[in-house]
Design an enzyme around this catalytic site. Sequence first.
Site, PDB file in Angstrom:
ATOM      1  N   HIS A 187       6.390 -18.565  59.348  1.00 49.39           N
ATOM      2  CA  HIS A 187       5.415 -17.753  58.629  1.00 49.39           C
ATOM      3  C   HIS A 187       5.361 -16.337  59.177  1.00 49.39           C
ATOM      4  CE1 HIS A 187       3.054 -21.484  57.127  1.00 49.39           C
ATOM      5  NE2 HIS A 187       3.855 -21.040  56.202  1.00 49.39           N
ATOM      6  N   GLU A 431      33.524 -21.349  53.262  1.00 50.90           N
ATOM      7  CA  GLU A 431      32.945 -21.267  54.600  1.00 50.90           C
ATOM      8  C   GLU A 431      33.721 -22.087  55.621  1.00 50.90           C
ATOM      9  OE1 GLU A 431      28.928 -22.814  54.270  1.00 50.90           O
ATOM     10  OE2 GLU A 431      29.563 -24.109  52.635  1.00 50.90           O
ATOM     11  N   ASP A 455      29.129 -19.428  58.383  1.00 48.24           N
ATOM     12  CA  ASP A 455      29.867 -20.601  58.827  1.00 48.24           C
ATOM     13  C   ASP A 455      31.368 -20.335  58.933  1.00 48.24           C
ATOM     14  OD1 ASP A 455      27.990 -22.516  59.437  1.00 48.24           O
ATOM     15  OD2 ASP A 455      27.797 -23.225  57.382  1.00 48.24           O
ATOM     16  N   CYS A 502      28.263 -13.811  50.298  1.00 45.70           N
ATOM     17  CA  CYS A 502      26.833 -14.096  50.382  1.00 45.70           C
ATOM     18  C   CYS A 502      26.376 -14.272  51.816  1.00 45.70           C
ATOM     19  CB  CYS A 502      26.493 -15.351  49.576  1.00 45.70           C
ATOM     20  SG  CYS A 502      27.277 -16.867  50.205  1.00 45.70           S
TER      21      CYS A 502
END
Length: 581
Positions: A187, A431, A455, A502
């Site tokens: 949070h 990946e 990765d 990405c």
Amino acid sequence: MIEGQAAAPGIAIGTAYRYDASVPEVGQSSIEPDAVEAEVELLAHAVQRAEQELETVRALAPDALEADTDAIIEAQALMLRDEEVLREIRERIRERHESAEAAVKAILTSHQERLAASDDEYLSDRTDDLVDLEKRLLRALRRGKVATNMETHSVLVTEDLTATDLLRFRRHNLLGCVTAGGGATSHVAVVAKALNVPLLVGVDEAPDATFSGNLVVVDGDEGRLVLHPDASTLERYRERQAEHEAHPTDGTDLAGSPAVTTDGRTITLRANIGFETELDLLEPYGAEGIGLLRTELFFLAEGETLAEDRQVEVYRQVAETTDDAGASVRLLDLGGDERLPRMHAGAREDNPYLGWRGIRMLLDRPDELLRPQLRALLRANRHGSLRVLLPMVTDLSEVRRVRSILGEEAERLSAADAAHDPDLPLGIVVEVPAAALQAHAFAEHVDFFSIGTNDLTQYTLAVDRGNDRVAARHDALHPAVLGLILRVVEAGRMTNCPVEICGEVASDREAVPVLLGLGVDTLSVSPQYLPTVRRIVRAVAYEDTKTFARECLQATDAESVRRRARDWVDTHGSNAEVGGP
């Protein structure tokens, strides 16, 4: 210079303030038998005071953070009203004759330890909520407040920080935060981004190496804490800071401007998101659709199960928001550091990153996981333009199996007269080195590639990016990783198969020119990083980046590439605020 994890972007320069965020020490631990009920009553009053304190925190939150604050406050309030936990505390007071403070400490510490031991990153990050609750109840029992003598305009350095503490410190015109603990899904990271407060997490050395009054620099873009910066370092970061201030992180200054290099090459900029609330960020930051929707976060957030109809609702909202720009939806990418206890119950994996994860799990549990998600995507696709991303693919047979199952589910929906759109492009996340090395073979069977550099770097360099001892060796600008990216780009170019990135490296200002030079024309990053990437793109010439990328491929290590990239951006990207058409 100390490396950490960037959790909220921006540059902060100021004097450090060391904050002891530890849970207050418990004083008296035992009480007389005749004082038990008075102690139980004391606990009840403390809960009431804690609830009042939460309302105060809610009032301190800015309007822009209203939705996130409400969610955080409500979660804390639910914990305060959790009758099971309160019953455990009252029983401990009555049966063991412990003080309310000691009982609160014992029960909440027990719950914290269970969460912290979880292999599920999302659940372990929720430990912060229980720590916050424990501190709040102990303060309420003593009628205390958050202790702070922090000067205004300081950089907070602490072991841990909660979201509600951060909201309180905001009143002191906080410049930035550095924590030894915490996670990117916590949070406090959500709040820091919303408040535009640069935040670094996982900087283990910071509390011991930093003293109140030290001059420090927080680099929330690249994940670095600089202690005692010299004149030249300060100047460089002040220029970066001025760039941020001249172009606010809300991204509205260039959000409507195309990402086009000075010599006319258009780059598509998309967003990586994981929560529904982030859909509201796409338009302000100028995202051209979603390049990566992390669907596992929905499952983790909603308690492991997500009914098909609920998935349809989420994906429909995504499809309608992105419209023709579309969204690439990554199928459940579980395993590694993101695990569902229900799915992994009783399963021991010595090396989970090389184990049962991603597409392997989906194909092993097709009826439970894969088919419902594909049906939901087919049903939602008629509301927009969705794309499917397969995680952790290593073998072409995995793509063929998913295509077959996707076709079967489309036929079943047609037979049931269920509204859907079968035109659902299928891509893979590159990946694993095996997928990159066989990119030419995969290109004949997929509709697009999305390179997951996090990765891919981990597997190529044999570096566990979550291991503090070796994390500094994890750098996607290593020539070996760049060579694999180039291999995928070339395979895509030869077969007209689109290629995008990405991974986190796409948000690295020093890496962007290298990626452009390798031929990548679509980058997908967290929305907050889109302004920086857009300005870099608009400041450079594509032909120059091609020459520079060739030089980087000839380097022998990541450090050499990183050094060259830093100098290159300082030279060629100096006009980022005015570059581009």
